[in-house]
Design a protein around this motif. Structure first.
Motif, PDB file in Angstrom:
ATOM      1  N   ARG A 131      25.436  34.560 -17.415  1.00  0.00           N
ATOM      2  CA  ARG A 131      25.599  36.007 -17.583  1.00  0.00           C
ATOM      3  C   ARG A 131      26.941  36.476 -17.041  1.00  0.00           C
ATOM      4  NH1 ARG A 131      24.720  41.241 -15.913  1.00  0.00           N
ATOM      5  NH2 ARG A 131      23.360  42.459 -17.308  1.00  0.00           N
ATOM      6  N   GLU A 170      29.470  40.185 -17.008  1.00  0.00           N
ATOM      7  CA  GLU A 170      29.470  41.614 -17.274  1.00  0.00           C
ATOM      8  C   GLU A 170      30.847  42.105 -17.678  1.00  0.00           C
ATOM      9  OE1 GLU A 170      27.885  43.958 -14.118  1.00  0.00           O
ATOM     10  OE2 GLU A 170      25.810  43.322 -14.471  1.00  0.00           O
ATOM     11  N   GLU A 197      26.137  43.394 -19.908  1.00  0.00           N
ATOM     12  CA  GLU A 197      26.238  41.959 -20.157  1.00  0.00           C
ATOM     13  C   GLU A 197      27.056  41.752 -21.426  1.00  0.00           C
ATOM     14  OE1 GLU A 197      26.059  38.144 -21.172  1.00  0.00           O
ATOM     15  OE2 GLU A 197      24.914  39.487 -22.488  1.00  0.00           O
ATOM     16  N   ARG A 253      19.526  42.360 -16.659  1.00  0.00           N
ATOM     17  CA  ARG A 253      20.239  42.261 -15.391  1.00  0.00           C
ATOM     18  C   ARG A 253      19.480  41.442 -14.359  1.00  0.00           C
ATOM     19  NH1 ARG A 253      22.524  48.550 -15.362  1.00  0.00           N
ATOM     20  NH2 ARG A 253      23.923  48.219 -17.148  1.00  0.00           N
ATOM     21  N   PHE A 271      17.276  36.498 -17.783  1.00  0.00           N
ATOM     22  CA  PHE A 271      18.457  36.106 -18.554  1.00  0.00           C
ATOM     23  C   PHE A 271      18.450  34.610 -18.876  1.00  0.00           C
ATOM     24  CE2 PHE A 271      22.733  34.751 -19.424  1.00  0.00           C
ATOM     25  CZ  PHE A 271      23.214  35.764 -20.241  1.00  0.00           C
ATOM     26  N   VAL A 297      18.488  36.183 -24.518  1.00  0.00           N
ATOM     27  CA  VAL A 297      19.454  37.057 -25.180  1.00  0.00           C
ATOM     28  C   VAL A 297      19.174  37.135 -26.670  1.00  0.00           C
ATOM     29  CG1 VAL A 297      21.881  37.261 -25.847  1.00  0.00           C
ATOM     30  CG2 VAL A 297      21.277  36.800 -23.468  1.00  0.00           C
TER      31      VAL A 297
END
Length: 332
Positions: free
Chosen positions: A117, A119, A125, A181, A186, A191
């Motif tokens: 992950r 950001e 993300e 988050r 994750f 995803v």
């Protein structure tokens, strides 16, 4: 299933009444979006294009090739980083300052989060910023221009085509963590499911609004296409990955299929007339228009009744819409 021969026969019927006059492409500098843009220009019909991307200096020769392929096209490059939602808003406002209507919004930008992950500077993300947040924000800003188009073209319905992952929707996505988050939520597979499900829920909501009833909303899973998506530093195919660099169709065939989505009367009854052995598609509401078309890799319309029914029991569509509005508020 709609075969490639049927797709080619339909595409051969395309004329000016079956294609967009003004189109916006986000993600057309490579892969499926680039193939779709190339196929559309190959018809050599008048069209005004907005291509959103990065590194214009490195795209100049390609843009020149596009122009040479269709001298009737007006090609406008808009430089921007669409992982940043403030940039998406800026680019959309620029289009709105130049156009009163558009006929096509084609969304295909994205990458797969194989290395964990990360950001953006805005706190989203990065892969979800491309696969979901920037796309739904683009739709929000450009919908008024698509609505305007729907009132002026009786033989073509304006279209929003989102190339992503219908068929990968899941009833158990974390509704309290839309941007994944929480590290426990994750993963690569997480995803894929999150982006596909959120896209279907949000587009279902938008397509059902009365003001949008004449716009064709399509969420398409393109199947396995040989693109550059695996050649950016990753040497293996993760389990459950929906695309492949070694197997699958070539980009040119993908472009033909995308052109079919752009032009065919299979979706809403407006567009290039259907072949005798191809039936009109049905939306998630089992109607021929006025709701979202989920189109799988066989170019068949699917309904996803079971998973959408489970999501409805969780009040997912309303929850996602409310939380999405809250998270996107600074960029609306």
């Amino acid at each position: 299933m709609v075969s490639i021969s049927q797709i080619r026969a339909s595409n051969a019927r395309i004329d000016e009444t079956h294609t967009p006059r003004v189109a916006v492409f986000v993600g057309a500098t490579a892969g499926i979006g680039r193939a779709a843009l190339t196929a559309l220009l190959s018809k050599r019909l008048p069209i005004k294009l907005y291509i959103i991307g990065r590194d214009e200096a490195n795209r100049r020769s390609w843009l020149e090739e596009l122009q040479q392929s269709n001298p009737k096209a007006e090609i406008n490059w808009l430089e921007g980083q669409v992982t940043l939602l403030a940039e998406v808003k800026r680019l959309c406002l620029k289009i709105k300052s130049h156009e009163e209507s558009i006929d096509l919004l084609f969304l295909s930008a994205g990458f797969l989060p194989f290395d964990g992950r990360h950001e953006t500077s805005e706190g989203f993300e990065t892969s979800l910023a491309l696969l979901y947040w920037s796309r739904i924000l683009s739709i929000h800003h450009l919908l008024p221009l698509l609505i305007m188009s729907s009132s002026t073209r009786p033989k073509y319905s304006p279209r929003i085509i989102n190339i992503l992952g219908t068929g990968f929707e899941s009833a158990d996505i974390p509704l309290d963590d839309l941007d994944l988050r929480n590290p426990q939520n994750f993963s690569f597979q997480g995803v894929v499911k999150q982006a596909g499900t959120l896209t279907t829920l949000a587009m279902t909501h938008l397509a059902a609004e009365p003001a949008n009833r004449n716009i064709v909303f399509i969420h398409n899973h393109p199947g396995e296409v040989k693109t550059e998506i695996l050649r950016n530093g990753w040497g293996v195919k993760p389990a459950g990955m929906p695309v492949s660099a070694k197997t699958g169709m070539n980009p040119e065939m993908s472009g033909e299929r995308s052109l079919y989505l752009i032009s065919s009367a299979q979706f809403s009854g407006k567009g290039a007339s259907l072949l005798k052995d191809v039936a009109g598609g049905l939306t998630v509401s089992k109607t021929d228009s006025g709701a979202l078309f989920l189109v799988d890799e066989k170019i068949e319309c699917i309904q996803q009744d079971e998973v959408l029914g489970k999501l409805e029991l969780r009040n997912a569509k309303e929850t996602v819409w409310r939380k999405m509005q809250e998270m996107l508020a600074p960029y609306l």
